[in-house]
Every structure is written in C-alpha cells, then in structure tokens.
Design a protein around this motif. Structure first.
Motif, mmCIF file in Angstrom:
data_model
loop_
_atom_site.group_PDB
_atom_site.id
_atom_site.type_symbol
_atom_site.label_atom_id
_atom_site.label_comp_id
_atom_site.label_asym_id
_atom_site.label_seq_id
_atom_site.Cartn_x
_atom_site.Cartn_y
_atom_site.Cartn_z
ATOM 1 N N LYS A 55 31.397 45.120 2.003
ATOM 2 C CA LYS A 55 32.686 45.312 1.350
ATOM 3 C C LYS A 55 32.490 45.168 -0.159
ATOM 4 N N SER A 94 38.226 38.424 1.773
ATOM 5 C CA SER A 94 37.647 37.827 2.974
ATOM 6 C C SER A 94 37.741 36.305 2.981
ATOM 7 N N ASP A 118 31.967 28.901 6.476
ATOM 8 C CA ASP A 118 31.718 28.834 7.913
ATOM 9 C C ASP A 118 33.019 28.449 8.596
ATOM 10 N N GLU A 154 25.597 34.300 11.741
ATOM 11 C CA GLU A 154 26.449 35.414 12.140
ATOM 12 C C GLU A 154 27.935 35.103 11.987
ATOM 13 N N ASN A 155 28.267 33.836 11.792
ATOM 14 C CA ASN A 155 29.665 33.453 11.574
ATOM 15 C C ASN A 155 30.011 33.268 10.100
ATOM 16 N N ILE A 174 30.912 33.877 6.278
ATOM 17 C CA ILE A 174 31.515 34.847 5.368
ATOM 18 C C ILE A 174 30.861 34.620 4.009
ATOM 19 N N ILE A 197 23.309 36.900 8.016
ATOM 20 C CA ILE A 197 24.744 37.159 7.852
ATOM 21 C C ILE A 197 25.026 38.621 8.157
ATOM 22 N N GLU A 239 29.102 43.289 7.705
ATOM 23 C CA GLU A 239 30.552 43.406 7.574
ATOM 24 C C GLU A 239 31.191 42.102 7.100
ATOM 25 N N HIS A 240 30.414 41.017 7.028
ATOM 26 C CA HIS A 240 30.912 39.736 6.527
ATOM 27 C C HIS A 240 30.519 39.496 5.068
ATOM 28 N N THR A 272 30.736 40.522 0.999
ATOM 29 C CA THR A 272 31.501 41.191 -0.050
ATOM 30 C C THR A 272 30.785 41.039 -1.385
#
Length: 295
Positions: free
Chosen positions: A29, A47, A160, A197-198, A200, A256, A259-260, A262
C-alpha cells in the motif's frame, strides 16, 4: 534495558529469494493521511488507524522555535534553545493525545540495536537519563509512548494486533543496511510471541529515491543487500538509492505479508514547509518525531 538484538553484519546476509520479494512489492500500500491537531501537522497510516492505538509522524508546523529551525523543532542540540524544544515536545504530546511524562525516546546511533521498554522507562531521554544507544524500541505496555526522531531518516512503525505490542525504529541508511526492520520483527517475536504474518508495518516519511544520492560503492552495497532494483546510476561515481523500497523488502524478509505493508512515500527533502531535512539544509536543521502508544 540491554539490546535484544545487535547486528554489525546482517546486511551481508545472502538471500536467493530477492527476486520473489521484489515481485511482492507490487502489493504494498502507498500513501498517508495528513491531519492537524493542536496546530501540528501529522502524517498517519490508514492501516494503523485502529481502536486502541495512537501513532503519528510530526511536521515542522505548530511550534515555538524561530529562524531556520522554525517552528516545531524536536532536536535537542547545542545551538538550540532547550526551553523552546521542551515546549515543542509538550505541544507534540498534546497534539498526539499522549502524556509528556509517558514518552521514551531512542538514543539513536544509526545502528540496529532494539530495546524493550515498559512503564519503568517512562521519561527516558526527557525527564530521565537517556536510554543506552538504540535505534529501535518495542513495548506491550500502554503506559509508555515510544518516540523516534527524524530529519530524512525513515520511521518504521510495527503493530501486532494479536499480542497487542508495538515497535518503532529510527532507520537511517546505516540502520536500513543493517535491516533494523528485520531485527525489530525478530525482537518482537522473542519478547511477545509476535508472528510476522500478523504484523502491520509502515515506513514513514523519509528522503525519496529521487533525492537520496550516495557514492556508487554504497549504492552497490544496497543492491547486494536488497535487490538491484533499489539502486539506479547517478552522476559519475554516484548512485540513487530507494530507501522506502529497501524498507518494504526487509519487512518481507522478516515474514510480514505484502498486503500488511504501507510506504507513506512522503519526501522530507522535497517539502521544506512541512519537513526538516538534514541533507537539504546541510546539517543546519531541526528534527521531526514519530510516536506509537497502545491505549
């Protein structure tokens, strides 16, 4: 307060998956939200606009310093007025919606040291002695607001939502080469059980790839550490480096999800009305600051 992770050579790590990481960069993003509060301009990421979290990256608007460092200079320096900087930080805290006494700031050394802080660290670098040298802070304690300072160097924001923890880093070119974003993700995993994976992740305003010219040898180091796409030739003996892309690629390397991630894509060098820039102003400049706090 010992560093959770220290690196002097991580950027030499060989990575045969560079090409696949670059392919995923198309899913990042881009952009920012610009808001004003208490007369201060703030850059924020959509986000991270979630309940229970405060964050932002300040501009030079809304302070009391004058001259070439007008007006919200947040850099404690020898030729500045300490009372003005103190007032600016109080305004910074009010505009951010955080308590001045809750803040703790990195004691940056352009490295990749990450320190875990909590309520016992409140005031370090402000009303209490500075932390040991560090460029990254992580916490899961809502009683403390983590702060980093910037004047062309990047700001990395990590959140997180599963384990309710945050991380912030000051990422200059040295820290970027040392992959402080990767270091911080690993530190959060050890401290809080954070799964990448969680996470941002956001890379805040910094000097853009059109303005960040370096020696060609240094540009080659970035190309080896990340991907040839992060560097393009400049004048003879020079090259341009894409620090935001370097940020995103190391976030991917940390695990990461694209899509998470920016990238704010706001250039500190090109916007003298909103940002201080160490390079543009040839070192005679102030600093912005970034913050995160759980609520």
């Amino acid at each position: 307060l010992a560093p959770l992770w220290r690196s002097s050579s991580v950027y030499w790590m060989k990575n045969s998956m560079q090409g696949s990481y670059l392919a995923k960069a198309g899913q990042f993003k881009h952009g920012f939200l610009y808001e004003k509060s208490e007369g201060i301009g703030w850059y924020r990421a959509a986000s991270l606009q979630v309940p229970g979290l405060r964050h932002g990256f300040s501009t030079r608007e809304g302070g009391v310093t004058t001259g070439r460092k007008a007006s919200l200079n947040l850099h404690w320096d020898k030729d500045g007025c300490e009372a003005d900087v103190l007032e600016n930080y109080r305004r910074f805290a009010r505009g951010a919606g955080i308590a001045y006494d809750d803040m703790v700031i990195v004691n940056h050394a352009h490295g990749a040291n990450v320190i875990q802080v909590d309520r016992l660290s409140r005031g370090r670098g402000f009303t209490q002695p500075p932390l040991p040298f560090c460029d990254g802070l992580i916490t899961n304690d809502p009683a403390v607001a983590v702060v980093t300072s910037h004047a062309d160097c990047g700001a990395f924001f990590f959140y997180d939502p599963e384990n309710r923890a945050v991380g912030m880093a000051h990422a200059g070119w040295k820290g970027t080469l040392l992959k402080i974003g990767l270091v911080m993700a690993e530190a959060m995993g050890r401290a809080y059980g954070t799964r990448p994976e969680n996470l941002i992740a956001v890379a805040g305003p910094c000097i853009c790839p059109k303005c960040f010219e370096v020696d060609a040898d240094l540009g080659e180091e970035f190309a080896r550490a990340f991907d040839p796409a992060v560097m393009r030739p400049g004048r003879p003996g020079k090259a341009y480096v894409d620090l935001p892309l370097c940020a995103g690629l190391q976030f991917l390397q940390a695990g990461i999800l694209p899509e998470h991630i920016t990238l704010m894509d706001a250039c500190t060098y090109e916007d003298p009305e909103r940002f201080y820039s160490h390079r543009r102003d040839k070192g005679g400049t102030g600093s912005m600051a970034a913050y995160m706090q759980l609520q």
